[in-house]
Motif scaffolding. Structure first.
Motif, mmCIF file in Angstrom:
data_model
loop_
_atom_site.group_PDB
_atom_site.id
_atom_site.type_symbol
_atom_site.label_atom_id
_atom_site.label_comp_id
_atom_site.label_asym_id
_atom_site.label_seq_id
_atom_site.Cartn_x
_atom_site.Cartn_y
_atom_site.Cartn_z
ATOM 1 N N GLU A 99 42.178 37.561 92.101
ATOM 2 C CA GLU A 99 42.804 36.432 91.236
ATOM 3 C C GLU A 99 44.264 35.728 91.595
ATOM 4 O OE1 GLU A 99 41.927 37.248 87.162
ATOM 5 O OE2 GLU A 99 39.530 36.897 87.396
ATOM 6 N N THR A 100 45.034 37.048 91.610
ATOM 7 C CA THR A 100 46.368 37.088 91.975
ATOM 8 C C THR A 100 46.451 36.315 93.318
ATOM 9 O OG1 THR A 100 47.071 38.833 90.581
ATOM 10 C CG2 THR A 100 48.638 38.196 91.965
ATOM 11 N N GLN A 101 45.677 36.849 94.177
ATOM 12 C CA GLN A 101 45.801 36.220 95.477
ATOM 13 C C GLN A 101 45.352 34.895 95.632
ATOM 14 O OE1 GLN A 101 47.210 38.230 97.941
ATOM 15 N NE2 GLN A 101 47.157 36.478 99.363
ATOM 16 N N SER A 102 44.347 34.700 94.770
ATOM 17 C CA SER A 102 43.848 33.439 95.007
ATOM 18 C C SER A 102 44.899 32.370 94.284
ATOM 19 C CB SER A 102 42.518 33.357 93.717
ATOM 20 O OG SER A 102 42.134 32.093 93.790
ATOM 21 N N ARG A 103 45.587 32.789 93.489
ATOM 22 C CA ARG A 103 46.630 32.062 92.852
ATOM 23 C C ARG A 103 47.511 31.521 93.655
ATOM 24 N NH1 ARG A 103 45.769 34.885 88.101
ATOM 25 N NH2 ARG A 103 47.423 36.115 88.461
ATOM 26 N N LEU A 104 47.859 32.740 94.721
ATOM 27 C CA LEU A 104 49.093 32.522 95.653
ATOM 28 C C LEU A 104 48.622 31.799 96.914
ATOM 29 C CD1 LEU A 104 50.305 36.240 95.764
ATOM 30 C CD2 LEU A 104 51.292 34.206 94.882
ATOM 31 N N ASN A 105 47.426 31.719 97.168
ATOM 32 C CA ASN A 105 46.740 30.970 98.365
ATOM 33 C C ASN A 105 46.618 29.569 98.014
ATOM 34 O OD1 ASN A 105 46.412 33.047 100.360
ATOM 35 N ND2 ASN A 105 44.567 33.779 99.331
ATOM 36 N N ILE A 138 48.811 14.443 100.973
ATOM 37 C CA ILE A 138 47.971 15.329 100.379
ATOM 38 C C ILE A 138 48.826 16.273 99.397
ATOM 39 C CG2 ILE A 138 46.173 17.271 100.632
ATOM 40 C CD1 ILE A 138 45.172 14.437 101.114
ATOM 41 N N PHE A 139 49.894 16.802 99.818
ATOM 42 C CA PHE A 139 50.515 17.812 99.245
ATOM 43 C C PHE A 139 51.143 17.641 97.908
ATOM 44 C CE2 PHE A 139 51.215 20.176 103.633
ATOM 45 C CZ PHE A 139 50.234 20.586 103.527
ATOM 46 N N PRO A 140 51.901 16.519 97.863
ATOM 47 C CA PRO A 140 52.412 16.146 96.317
ATOM 48 C C PRO A 140 51.412 16.132 95.322
ATOM 49 C CG PRO A 140 52.896 14.203 98.113
ATOM 50 C CD PRO A 140 51.830 15.191 98.624
ATOM 51 N N THR A 141 50.275 15.857 95.364
ATOM 52 C CA THR A 141 49.241 16.158 94.408
ATOM 53 C C THR A 141 48.505 17.305 94.366
ATOM 54 O OG1 THR A 141 48.687 13.711 94.436
ATOM 55 C CG2 THR A 141 47.138 15.072 93.379
ATOM 56 N N LEU A 142 47.949 17.844 95.481
ATOM 57 C CA LEU A 142 47.083 19.003 95.545
ATOM 58 C C LEU A 142 47.702 20.305 96.350
ATOM 59 C CD1 LEU A 142 43.696 17.529 96.995
ATOM 60 C CD2 LEU A 142 44.374 17.906 94.610
ATOM 61 N N GLY A 143 49.200 20.043 96.735
ATOM 62 C CA GLY A 143 49.581 21.187 97.596
ATOM 63 C C GLY A 143 49.778 22.620 96.943
ATOM 64 N N GLN A 144 50.277 22.641 95.561
ATOM 65 C CA GLN A 144 50.322 23.785 94.934
ATOM 66 C C GLN A 144 48.955 24.181 94.132
ATOM 67 O OE1 GLN A 144 53.096 25.605 95.506
ATOM 68 N NE2 GLN A 144 53.463 23.972 97.050
ATOM 69 N N ARG A 145 47.920 23.487 94.484
ATOM 70 C CA ARG A 145 46.721 24.005 93.705
ATOM 71 C C ARG A 145 45.980 25.117 94.603
ATOM 72 N NH1 ARG A 145 43.204 21.836 89.996
ATOM 73 N NH2 ARG A 145 44.646 20.171 89.682
ATOM 74 N N PRO A 146 45.382 26.155 93.947
ATOM 75 C CA PRO A 146 44.983 27.391 94.643
ATOM 76 C C PRO A 146 43.598 26.913 95.515
ATOM 77 C CG PRO A 146 45.395 27.956 92.431
ATOM 78 C CD PRO A 146 45.699 26.659 92.562
ATOM 79 N N LEU A 147 43.351 27.024 96.530
ATOM 80 C CA LEU A 147 42.307 26.783 97.356
ATOM 81 C C LEU A 147 41.070 26.754 96.800
ATOM 82 C CD1 LEU A 147 42.666 25.012 100.010
ATOM 83 C CD2 LEU A 147 42.089 27.048 100.973
ATOM 84 N N SER A 148 41.023 28.150 96.051
ATOM 85 C CA SER A 148 39.551 28.353 95.563
ATOM 86 C C SER A 148 39.204 27.520 94.372
ATOM 87 C CB SER A 148 39.646 29.922 94.867
ATOM 88 O OG SER A 148 40.720 29.754 93.979
ATOM 89 N N GLY A 149 40.310 26.902 93.980
ATOM 90 C CA GLY A 149 39.899 25.825 92.665
ATOM 91 C C GLY A 149 40.013 24.342 93.128
ATOM 92 N N LEU A 150 39.830 24.220 94.583
ATOM 93 C CA LEU A 150 39.828 22.834 95.071
ATOM 94 C C LEU A 150 38.453 22.360 95.234
ATOM 95 C CD1 LEU A 150 41.810 20.583 96.148
ATOM 96 C CD2 LEU A 150 41.459 21.736 98.411
#
Length: 403
Positions: A99-105, A138-150
């Motif tokens: 989960e930690t890694q997921s938040r970082l990715n 893309i990045f302004p809206t989704l850049g900091q979102r974890p990929l697993s939750g995209l």
């Protein structure tokens, strides 16, 4: 005979008072409530580890934050893992790490890793375009979102405003680039599946348009407009250079003196500058050599043949020719890239040259792999005749314009 443990109840737990030493109340099946001298009440699950059979504890949290019912649910979950020879404590640690890694990715982080590979397979200009499009849209809206939750919906909602403006080519490229990032993420184990695989279906498919160009009969008109246009000297030479050499606008703009082999009279474009990532040789004609002579006093001491106006150490912008052609009165009728189409049309209409030679001169991708291997020599000497004829044709059009 196993000792029967009477299950706890909320009243019993609430009334349990702290003592001088820590003590526990058992709910059965390994679940205990530990009461410390300071009054803290914590849930513990006691069990034997699979394989080692060593006794250990797993904390479920404190009461009343973790209720009796919640603690029992956690106990049953842990017992289920033990039934499958899985250590609940190790499983919990693995889940936390994942989960930690997921938040970082985040999308931006994974995209950067993907881009490092992508940029090695495309030209610098194209690579810059790819990254700029992601940074802008893309990045302004989704850049900091974890990929697993995209999710597909998040991506589609982000791209919808671009589609609403009618920029369907941009939409198509963004969908393609997001999918490439997700495929990279799946292949590197960041996510288990590509949640964006079908997002392009949410948008209209752009209608492919040919690059705007003019008919062969209008070449004299274009040459006259070029000679009289109120544009910078370097820009005029750039347009003539691109017209004579039949290269793409970005390739002309980034031409370097080090790429010119004056002895062999060849311009050698490196693979990293080419759309197809394959080096390309352009035989130089007296007309193109003359353009180089004219530019030598301007930029012969610098890296680029056609330097930028404000920053001479850099090359002119790939859109410079386009802007100049618009000012010359050809807006909507001709773009810089259309000069290649013009050359292709005229050369093919003459029937003087093999169409294969013309395609190689234009640095088009050979779809037949066997012929592509055979054509590696690029027919440089054969193409000298093609390039000379084309330069002469342009010069005749220039004369006709002056008459």
């Amino acid at each position: 005979m196993a000792r029967t443990v009477k299950p706890l109840n909320d009243t019993q737990i609430k009334q349990a008072k702290p003592k001088e030493k820590e003590y526990s109340l058992s709910d059965g099946s390994g679940l205990q409530l530990s009461i410390r001298p300071n009054g803290t009440k914590s849930w513990l699950f006691k069990y034997y580890r699979p394989f080692t059979k060593k006794r250990t504890n797993l904390s479920f949290g404190q009461y009343p934050q973790i209720t009796l019912a919640a603690a029992r649910a956690k106990r049953e979950e842990a017992r289920g893992l033990l039934a499958n020879e899985i250590d609940p404590k190790e499983y919990k640690e693995q889940q936390y790490t994942q989960e930690t890694q997921s938040r970082l990715n985040t999308l931006e982080k994974v995209a950067l890793d993907w881009f490092e590979l992508k940029r090695s397979t495309v030209s610098p200009n194209y690579a810059e375009d790819v990254w700029n499009s992601l940074e802008r849209h893309i990045f302004p809206t989704l850049g900091q979102r974890p990929l697993s939750g995209l999710t597909a919906k998040l991506a589609i909602d982000t791209i919808k405003p671009i589609a609403a403006k009618g920029a369907l080519e941009t939409v198509k490229r963004l969908c393609q680039r997001l999918n490439e990032i997700m495929v990279y993420a799946v292949n590197t184990g960041v996510v288990e599946h590509n949640s964006l695989a079908g997002i392009k279906a949410a948008f209209q498919t752009p209608i492919k348009k040919s690059m705007a160009t003019i008919g062969s009969e209008r070449l004299p008109e274009f040459m006259e407009a070029l000679s009289r246009a109120s544009i910078k000297f370097t820009t005029r030479c750039l347009i003539e250079w691109q017209l004579h050499t039949m290269v793409r606008p970005s390739e002309a703009a980034m031409a370097e003196w080090s790429e010119i082999d004056f002895e062999s009279k060849v311009w050698i474009l490196p693979a990293e500058k080419m759309k197809m990532s394959k080096s390309h040789k352009v035989p130089l004609t007296p007309s193109t050599l003359r353009i180089l002579e004219i530019m030598k006093p301007v930029s012969g001491h610098r890296q680029y043949i056609f330097p930028a106006d404000r920053e001479p150490r850099s090359h002119t912008n790939s859109q410079t020719a386009n802007a100049a052609i618009k000012r010359m009165g050809f807006k909507g009728e001709l773009v810089a890239h259309g000069l290649r189409s013009l050359a292709s049309t005229i050369l093919n209409e003459t029937k003087l040259f093999d169409s294969e030679l013309i395609e190689v001169a234009l640095a088009h991708q050979e779809k037949n792999e066997i012929r592509a291997a055979y054509n590696r020599a690029e027919y440089v000497e054969n193409r000298r005749e093609v390039m000379s004829w084309w330069s002469d044709y342009i010069n005749k059009a220039k004369v006709a314009a002056s008459v």
